[in-house]
Write a protein that holds these residues in place. Structure first.
Motif, PDB file in Angstrom:
ATOM      1  N   UNK A   1       0.848  -1.189   0.000  1.00 21.81           N
ATOM      2  CA  UNK A   1       0.000   0.000   0.000  1.00 21.81           C
ATOM      3  C   UNK A   1       0.884   1.240   0.000  1.00 21.81           C
ATOM      4  N   UNK A   2       0.668   2.101  -0.986  1.00 24.42           N
ATOM      5  CA  UNK A   2       1.541   3.257  -1.179  1.00 24.42           C
ATOM      6  C   UNK A   2       1.005   4.485  -0.450  1.00 24.42           C
ATOM      7  N   UNK A   3       1.743   4.948   0.541  1.00 26.07           N
ATOM      8  CA  UNK A   3       1.369   6.173   1.254  1.00 26.07           C
ATOM      9  C   UNK A   3       1.470   7.376   0.317  1.00 26.07           C
ATOM     10  N   UNK A   4       2.438   7.340  -0.567  1.00 25.83           N
ATOM     11  CA  UNK A   4       2.640   8.463  -1.491  1.00 25.83           C
ATOM     12  C   UNK A   4       1.467   8.605  -2.452  1.00 25.83           C
ATOM     13  N   UNK A   5       0.951   7.482  -2.987  1.00 24.91           N
ATOM     14  CA  UNK A   5      -0.172   7.541  -3.924  1.00 24.91           C
ATOM     15  C   UNK A   5      -1.428   8.078  -3.236  1.00 24.91           C
ATOM     16  N   UNK A   6      -1.642   7.674  -1.993  1.00 19.61           N
ATOM     17  CA  UNK A   6      -2.817   8.149  -1.265  1.00 19.61           C
ATOM     18  C   UNK A   6      -2.721   9.644  -1.007  1.00 19.61           C
ATOM     19  N   UNK A   7      -1.546  10.116  -0.605  1.00 23.11           N
ATOM     20  CA  UNK A   7      -1.361  11.556  -0.377  1.00 23.11           C
ATOM     21  C   UNK A   7      -1.549  12.330  -1.681  1.00 23.11           C
ATOM     22  N   UNK A   8      -1.027  11.794  -2.787  1.00 22.19           N
ATOM     23  CA  UNK A   8      -1.152  12.486  -4.067  1.00 22.19           C
ATOM     24  C   UNK A   8      -2.612  12.588  -4.502  1.00 22.19           C
ATOM     25  N   UNK A   9      -3.390  11.529  -4.281  1.00 22.14           N
ATOM     26  CA  UNK A   9      -4.812  11.567  -4.654  1.00 22.14           C
ATOM     27  C   UNK A   9      -5.560  12.570  -3.787  1.00 22.14           C
ATOM     28  N   UNK A  10      -5.290  12.571  -2.491  1.00 26.01           N
ATOM     29  CA  UNK A  10      -5.934  13.546  -1.608  1.00 26.01           C
ATOM     30  C   UNK A  10      -5.519  14.969  -1.961  1.00 26.01           C
ATOM     31  N   UNK A  11      -4.271  15.124  -2.349  1.00 30.72           N
ATOM     32  CA  UNK A  11      -3.796  16.454  -2.737  1.00 30.72           C
ATOM     33  C   UNK A  11      -4.536  16.941  -3.985  1.00 30.72           C
ATOM     34  N   UNK A  12      -4.672  16.054  -4.967  1.00 24.62           N
ATOM     35  CA  UNK A  12      -5.351  16.445  -6.198  1.00 24.62           C
ATOM     36  C   UNK A  12      -6.839  16.663  -5.961  1.00 24.62           C
ATOM     37  N   UNK A  13      -7.438  15.815  -5.112  1.00 21.87           N
ATOM     38  CA  UNK A  13      -8.876  15.904  -4.873  1.00 21.87           C
ATOM     39  C   UNK A  13      -9.240  17.085  -3.983  1.00 21.87           C
ATOM     40  N   UNK A  14      -8.524  17.219  -2.890  1.00 17.76           N
ATOM     41  CA  UNK A  14      -8.873  18.239  -1.899  1.00 17.76           C
ATOM     42  C   UNK A  14      -8.194  19.570  -2.204  1.00 17.76           C
ATOM     43  N   UNK A  15      -6.886  19.562  -2.279  1.00 16.61           N
ATOM     44  CA  UNK A  15      -6.144  20.811  -2.413  1.00 16.61           C
ATOM     45  C   UNK A  15      -6.387  21.514  -3.753  1.00 16.61           C
ATOM     46  N   UNK A  16      -6.438  20.732  -4.825  1.00 15.84           N
ATOM     47  CA  UNK A  16      -6.509  21.329  -6.157  1.00 15.84           C
ATOM     48  C   UNK A  16      -7.933  21.464  -6.695  1.00 15.84           C
ATOM     49  N   UNK A  17      -8.892  20.748  -6.100  1.00 14.12           N
ATOM     50  CA  UNK A  17     -10.230  20.703  -6.687  1.00 14.12           C
ATOM     51  C   UNK A  17     -11.273  21.481  -5.897  1.00 14.12           C
ATOM     52  N   UNK A  18     -11.162  21.511  -4.588  1.00 18.32           N
ATOM     53  CA  UNK A  18     -12.170  22.196  -3.779  1.00 18.32           C
ATOM     54  C   UNK A  18     -12.214  23.686  -4.097  1.00 18.32           C
ATOM     55  N   UNK A  19     -13.386  24.259  -3.984  1.00 15.34           N
ATOM     56  CA  UNK A  19     -13.589  25.682  -4.267  1.00 15.34           C
ATOM     57  C   UNK A  19     -13.284  26.479  -2.992  1.00 15.34           C
ATOM     58  N   UNK A  20     -12.020  26.824  -2.827  1.00 21.37           N
ATOM     59  CA  UNK A  20     -11.588  27.499  -1.602  1.00 21.37           C
ATOM     60  C   UNK A  20     -12.146  28.916  -1.481  1.00 21.37           C
ATOM     61  N   UNK A  21     -12.242  29.685  -2.549  1.00 18.99           N
ATOM     62  CA  UNK A  21     -12.864  31.021  -2.404  1.00 18.99           C
ATOM     63  C   UNK A  21     -14.294  30.946  -1.897  1.00 18.99           C
ATOM     64  N   UNK A  22     -15.050  29.950  -2.390  1.00 15.95           N
ATOM     65  CA  UNK A  22     -16.426  29.803  -1.930  1.00 15.95           C
ATOM     66  C   UNK A  22     -16.474  29.396  -0.464  1.00 15.95           C
ATOM     67  N   UNK A  23     -15.582  28.456  -0.070  1.00 15.35           N
ATOM     68  CA  UNK A  23     -15.536  28.032   1.323  1.00 15.35           C
ATOM     69  C   UNK A  23     -15.107  29.187   2.223  1.00 15.35           C
ATOM     70  N   UNK A  24     -14.166  29.990   1.748  1.00 14.01           N
ATOM     71  CA  UNK A  24     -13.714  31.143   2.532  1.00 14.01           C
ATOM     72  C   UNK A  24     -14.864  32.101   2.792  1.00 14.01           C
ATOM     73  N   UNK A  25     -15.689  32.320   1.759  1.00 12.14           N
ATOM     74  CA  UNK A  25     -16.835  33.213   1.919  1.00 12.14           C
ATOM     75  C   UNK A  25     -17.842  32.655   2.915  1.00 12.14           C
ATOM     76  N   UNK A  26     -18.042  31.339   2.877  1.00 11.02           N
ATOM     77  CA  UNK A  26     -18.989  30.697   3.789  1.00 11.02           C
ATOM     78  C   UNK A  26     -18.522  30.778   5.242  1.00 11.02           C
ATOM     79  N   UNK A  27     -17.210  30.564   5.466  1.00  5.22           N
ATOM     80  CA  UNK A  27     -16.673  30.526   6.833  1.00  5.22           C
ATOM     81  C   UNK A  27     -16.199  31.889   7.319  1.00  5.22           C
TER      82      UNK A  27
END
Length: 453
Positions: free
Chosen positions: A248-274
């Protein structure tokens, strides 16, 4: 520049040398102390000469000449044992440079006003100084802690919902807050938090491989092997797609979470909400967010974890480096639970000691590499040696902890309380150990130098 100003600088340098001479045997042994004594006495004489210029001679030039002469002395193998120059001479030279800058300041700038002195509490004993330091530096505002927790939990809810939407079949546990902010081990400022992402893996399909059994042989770096392929071929586990070379690759899991969460989430919208600015921290191997508002700045780390039996493993690429399949064994839960258990049994002050030491290390650049993990393990080991952890023993336990840390640094080994094969100092270079050892070594005779706010 007044004569009084010069004397103030000389006294400060003299104190550094006195610490060295008074405690040499503690760190270097009798033989090393003798050699160090010769060197430091030579240093002291040169400092005194440099601080008293001849009539008509500039103080700066005289100080420079003295240290040039000292460099010749320190180069002599008859005067200094190998290693002394690196540990001592460099530190004293740095202290001299700092004091030289102080001597050039006007006296009225260097000295505190009478009104400022009156505002400070009068702490006579080390016990009183430690109590004041703890209350003023280590204890955080309840409002600040609650605000940081709420921000982290709000973001946690948003990330968890987003992950369920993107990967509805991914077997994840409930994301939750963990670490020092949750367990009241955070000091100085409520400025960092950790969100744990539990990965549910099948016990029948995956087997943890202890670090000692891997090719690296590092007891804290584990691997997770895919097993029972003859009965359960690849594809039966969701995590098979994150398998590399049968592990089980820790690096692959981190990379998927990075692409899914860090690069895909709408941070400006979340910032406005919070009602705060939320943005990914770029250029880091960690999954890290920065949360900024008018009152504070908070960094949130997102940490994938998995638990197999009693073993907790985390995907920390900043620790495991370029190895794709390594998982870091964490003892944080056991350490915090054991400290709480011991303090609960005798109404002890172990946690307070850890927080005082942690605050000191955070405020002192020379000691900043010593983390909460190092300090918690020092106190746990010390608990096996010293039975008295009452409030009245705070100063004694504090001084004993300083001495213990010096001893660990001297041999370059601090074993984990829960796994004797793990050396928590293995990540430090000789230069870092020397710098930390020198600072703590001076504090044996004058612990108040560590308690400067």
């Amino acid at each position: 520049m007044s004569h009084q100003g010069k004397r103030r600088g000389e006294d400060g340098l003299g104190a550094v040398i006195d610490f060295l001479l008074a405690n040499a045997r503690l760190v270097l042994g009798v033989g090393g102390a003798a050699v160090l004594g010769i060197a430091t006495l030579a240093v002291k004489r040169l400092i005194e000469r440099a601080g008293k210029p001849l009539d008509g001679e500039k103080s700066d030039q005289k100080l420079m000449d003295g240290w040039e002469e000292l460099s010749l002395v320190s180069a002599s193998p008859k005067m200094l044992k190998k290693g002394i120059e690196g540990v001592v001479m460099k530190q004293i030279a740095a202290a001299t440079k700092a004091h030289k800058a102080e001597l050039n300041k006007p006296l009225e700038v260097a000295e505190k006003s009478v009104s400022e002195v009156k505002r400070q509490p009068l702490c006579v004993t080390l016990q009183e100084r430690l109590q004041h330091y703890y209350q003023s530096q280590a204890v955080l505002s309840v409002a600040d802690v609650n605000r940081a927790k709420q921000q982290a939990l709000d973001i946690c809810t948003e990330i968890q919902g987003f992950l369920h939407m993107k990967y509805p079949d991914m077997p994840l546990g409930e994301m939750h807050l963990g670490g020092s902010l949750l367990d009241d081990f955070q000091v100085v400022a409520a400025d960092h938090a950790c969100l744990l992402v539990p990965l549910h893996i099948e016990d029948t399909l995956w087997r943890p491989i202890p670090g000692e059994e891997t090719i690296l042989g590092n007891p804290q770096f584990w691997m997770v092997r895919r097993v029972n392929l003859e009965y359960f071929p690849r594809g039966r586990s969701f995590w098979d797609k994150f398998s590399l070379g049968g592990y089980l690759s820790s690096k692959m899991i981190v990379e998927v979470l990075n692409k899914t969460v860090m690069e895909t989430m709408n941070w400006p919208s979340l910032s406005s909400t919070l009602d705060c600015v939320v943005r990914p921290v770029l250029g880091s191997q960690e999954l890290k967010l920065e949360v900024v508002n008018e009152q504070s700045q908070l960094f949130i780390s997102i940490l994938p974890t998995l638990q197999l039996n009693d073993t907790i493993l985390t995907a920390q690429l900043e620790v495991t480096g370029n190895f794709d399949n390594l998982w870091f064994q964490s003892f944080y839960t056991e350490e915090t639970f054991k400290l709480a258990e011991l303090d609960g049994g005798d109404n002890g002050i172990r946690k307070k000691c850890v927080k005082i030491l942690k605050t000191i290390c955070r405020n002192n650049p020379s000691l900043s590499r010593l983390s909460g993990q190092h300090l918690a393990n020092v106190i746990l080991h010390l608990s096996d040696k010293s039975p008295d952890w009452t409030e009245a023993a705070l100063a004694d336990r504090f001084q004993q902890a300083i001495t213990e840390i010096i001893g660990y640094l001297e041999v370059g080994c601090l074993t984990s309380y829960f796994k004797q094969t793990v050396n928590l100092l293995s990540e430090f270079s000789e230069e870092e150990i020397d710098e930390m050892g020198f600072m703590l070594y001076c504090a044996v005779s004058g612990p108040e130098i560590l308690l400067q706010a």
